[in-house]
Design a protein around this motif. Structure first.
Motif, PDB file in Angstrom:
ATOM      1  N   HIS A   1     -71.992  -7.856 -71.159  1.00  0.00           N
ATOM      2  CA  HIS A   1     -72.174  -7.900 -69.704  1.00  0.00           C
ATOM      3  C   HIS A   1     -71.348  -6.805 -69.022  1.00  0.00           C
ATOM      4  O   HIS A   1     -71.812  -6.166 -68.069  1.00  0.00           O
ATOM      5  N   PHE A   2     -70.136  -6.575 -69.515  1.00  0.00           N
ATOM      6  CA  PHE A   2     -69.275  -5.548 -68.920  1.00  0.00           C
ATOM      7  C   PHE A   2     -69.909  -4.168 -69.050  1.00  0.00           C
ATOM      8  O   PHE A   2     -69.932  -3.390 -68.081  1.00  0.00           O
ATOM      9  N   PHE A   3     -70.432  -3.839 -70.231  1.00  0.00           N
ATOM     10  CA  PHE A   3     -71.014  -2.513 -70.440  1.00  0.00           C
ATOM     11  C   PHE A   3     -72.271  -2.317 -69.594  1.00  0.00           C
ATOM     12  O   PHE A   3     -72.501  -1.225 -69.059  1.00  0.00           O
ATOM     13  N   VAL A   4     -73.083  -3.361 -69.464  1.00  0.00           N
ATOM     14  CA  VAL A   4     -74.272  -3.243 -68.613  1.00  0.00           C
ATOM     15  C   VAL A   4     -73.848  -3.067 -67.157  1.00  0.00           C
ATOM     16  O   VAL A   4     -74.400  -2.241 -66.420  1.00  0.00           O
ATOM     17  N   GLY A   5     -72.836  -3.819 -66.728  1.00  0.00           N
ATOM     18  CA  GLY A   5     -72.321  -3.659 -65.371  1.00  0.00           C
ATOM     19  C   GLY A   5     -71.791  -2.266 -65.123  1.00  0.00           C
ATOM     20  O   GLY A   5     -72.031  -1.669 -64.066  1.00  0.00           O
ATOM     21  N   SER A   6     -71.095  -1.714 -66.101  1.00  0.00           N
ATOM     22  CA  SER A   6     -70.516  -0.369 -65.956  1.00  0.00           C
ATOM     23  C   SER A   6     -71.567   0.723 -65.982  1.00  0.00           C
ATOM     24  O   SER A   6     -71.294   1.849 -65.576  1.00  0.00           O
ATOM     25  N   SER A   7     -72.765   0.387 -66.451  1.00  0.00           N
ATOM     26  CA  SER A   7     -73.836   1.387 -66.496  1.00  0.00           C
ATOM     27  C   SER A   7     -74.674   1.405 -65.225  1.00  0.00           C
ATOM     28  O   SER A   7     -75.662   2.123 -65.141  1.00  0.00           O
ATOM     29  N   GLY A   8     -74.279   0.596 -64.230  1.00  0.00           N
ATOM     30  CA  GLY A   8     -74.980   0.657 -62.952  1.00  0.00           C
ATOM     31  C   GLY A   8     -75.672  -0.621 -62.533  1.00  0.00           C
ATOM     32  O   GLY A   8     -76.547  -0.603 -61.666  1.00  0.00           O
ATOM     33  N   VAL A   9     -75.305  -1.752 -63.143  1.00  0.00           N
ATOM     34  CA  VAL A   9     -75.879  -3.043 -62.750  1.00  0.00           C
ATOM     35  C   VAL A   9     -74.726  -3.931 -62.300  1.00  0.00           C
ATOM     36  O   VAL A   9     -74.201  -4.735 -63.082  1.00  0.00           O
ATOM     37  N   PRO A  10     -74.274  -3.806 -61.048  1.00  0.00           N
ATOM     38  CA  PRO A  10     -73.045  -4.477 -60.591  1.00  0.00           C
ATOM     39  C   PRO A  10     -73.036  -5.982 -60.809  1.00  0.00           C
ATOM     40  O   PRO A  10     -71.973  -6.564 -61.058  1.00  0.00           O
ATOM     41  N   ALA A  11     -74.198  -6.631 -60.715  1.00  0.00           N
ATOM     42  CA  ALA A  11     -74.234  -8.091 -60.864  1.00  0.00           C
ATOM     43  C   ALA A  11     -73.736  -8.537 -62.226  1.00  0.00           C
ATOM     44  O   ALA A  11     -73.246  -9.677 -62.377  1.00  0.00           O
ATOM     45  N   GLU A  12     -73.836  -7.672 -63.221  1.00  0.00           N
ATOM     46  CA  GLU A  12     -73.390  -8.045 -64.563  1.00  0.00           C
ATOM     47  C   GLU A  12     -71.879  -8.213 -64.638  1.00  0.00           C
ATOM     48  O   GLU A  12     -71.369  -8.886 -65.538  1.00  0.00           O
ATOM     49  N   HIS A  13     -71.143  -7.589 -63.727  1.00  0.00           N
ATOM     50  CA  HIS A  13     -69.694  -7.754 -63.735  1.00  0.00           C
ATOM     51  C   HIS A  13     -69.309  -9.199 -63.413  1.00  0.00           C
ATOM     52  O   HIS A  13     -68.313  -9.714 -63.948  1.00  0.00           O
ATOM     53  N   ALA A  14     -70.062  -9.859 -62.558  1.00  0.00           N
ATOM     54  CA  ALA A  14     -69.781 -11.267 -62.261  1.00  0.00           C
ATOM     55  C   ALA A  14     -69.979 -12.124 -63.509  1.00  0.00           C
ATOM     56  O   ALA A  14     -69.204 -13.047 -63.783  1.00  0.00           O
ATOM     57  N   LYS A  15     -71.015 -11.815 -64.286  1.00  0.00           N
ATOM     58  CA  LYS A  15     -71.240 -12.539 -65.542  1.00  0.00           C
ATOM     59  C   LYS A  15     -70.115 -12.241 -66.530  1.00  0.00           C
ATOM     60  O   LYS A  15     -69.649 -13.145 -67.242  1.00  0.00           O
ATOM     61  N   ALA A  16     -69.694 -10.987 -66.576  1.00  0.00           N
ATOM     62  CA  ALA A  16     -68.600 -10.611 -67.480  1.00  0.00           C
ATOM     63  C   ALA A  16     -67.339 -11.399 -67.153  1.00  0.00           C
ATOM     64  O   ALA A  16     -66.654 -11.895 -68.055  1.00  0.00           O
ATOM     65  N   VAL A  17     -67.029 -11.541 -65.865  1.00  0.00           N
ATOM     66  CA  VAL A  17     -65.840 -12.287 -65.451  1.00  0.00           C
ATOM     67  C   VAL A  17     -65.893 -13.721 -65.982  1.00  0.00           C
ATOM     68  O   VAL A  17     -64.921 -14.231 -66.560  1.00  0.00           O
TER      69      VAL A  17
END
Length: 304
Positions: free
Chosen positions: A108-124
């Motif tokens: 989730h973190f890597f997808v968020g870092s590639s330009g999908v901000p919503a994935e950072h919430a899942k990573a958390v």
């Protein structure tokens, strides 16, 4: 009855195909693949109406994890995530559960870092779950660091601060400790507390000489001095820093803008014009560039 039998045969065939594909992949062999990789998560095991791959494999934990690992290692995080999520949910007692849940958070973190901000919430959410379940795991320091980065990506500097501080408390000798200390200092600037930022940056300069953290802290301290209006002190830092690390300002537009502003505020107008022009040439689309153009306009009017 025939329909049920046909469905069961289809499921067995899908499992057999999945096992064959994995065996070929692990052996370095080639298997038929579409011309373009789909952007969606895990592909379906069969045609229309067939269950997704994680459903096909969920009865075989070893095969499910090996498929997830393979996709993760290939950088196909959108495919790996549902496989890992299924494994984590279905097999909490499995020997690979610890590894899988940290991998899921990373996906989730890597997808968020590639330009999908919503994935950072899942990573958390997954990082926090992983750290609660396995607080002494070898992945712990990196998990806290990426947890802080994920909070920061969501514009939550206070929560990011807690994550970075927890890393320092739980893993003070980690190689990530200096970077966490830098992030803590930067968050103080964002939170409007440059004095605390200065204290933290000075700690880094004392504790981590001749490291990448020293470089970040040196310019970070100068930026914090600018935010307090201490331009003469900041200028001395920028100029020494620019001599020691000449490439830093070229790739850090915020620091470059602050350096130019410091030259302007200390009335070194010719030097400030050159530095603001350099700022414009770095990337015309940046917010800092627009501010630099405004300053150049001020300088033009001042010289008329």
């Amino acid at each position: 009855m025939r329909t049920e039998l046909r469905g069961e045969l289809n499921r067995r065939a899908a499992r057999a195909l999945a096992a064959l594909l994995l065996a070929l992949a692990l052996a370095g062999g080639a298997s038929p693949a579409p011309a373009a990789q789909p952007a969606a998560p895990a592909p379906a095991a069969g045609g229309e109406g067939e269950p997704p791959l994680e459903k096909v494999l969920e009865g075989d934990p070893a095969l499910l994890f090996r498929f997830a690992l393979r996709e993760f290692q290939r950088g196909l995080y959108l495919r790996a995530a549902p496989l890992l999520a299924t494994f984590v949910e279905k097999y909490p007692e499995h020997s690979d559960h610890q590894r899988a849940i940290y991998m899921l958070a990373d996906a989730h973190f890597f997808v968020g870092s590639s330009g999908v901000p919503a994935e950072h919430a899942k990573a958390v959410l997954v990082y926090e779950q992983a750290l609660k379940l396995y607080p002494q795991a070898p992945q712990m320091p990196l998990a806290y660091f990426r947890l802080g980065q994920s909070y920061q990506a969501q514009q939550k500097p206070s929560e990011a601060q807690v994550a970075f501080r927890t890393l320092l408390e739980k893993a003070p000798t980690s190689s990530l400790a200096p970077r966490a200390q830098v992030e803590i200092a930067k968050r103080y600037v964002e939170l409007g507390d440059p004095r605390s930022a200065i204290v933290e940056f000075e700690k880094i300069l004392r504790s981590y000489p001749n490291t990448a953290a020293e470089q970040d802290a040196y310019f970070g301290l100068a930026d914090a001095l600018v935010s307090q209006g201490l331009y003469s002190q900041a200028l001395a830092r920028y100029e020494v820093g620019a001599r020691r690390w000449p490439a830093f300002l070229k790739v850090n537009p915020g620091a470059l803008y602050n350096y130019a502003e410091t030259l302007f505020q200390t009335q070194r107008y010719a030097d400030s014009i050159q530095t603001f022009l350099q700022m414009v040439n770095v990337d015309p689309s940046l917010e800092y560039t627009h501010r630099a153009l405004a300053r150049l306009g001020d300088l033009y009017l001042q010289q008329k």
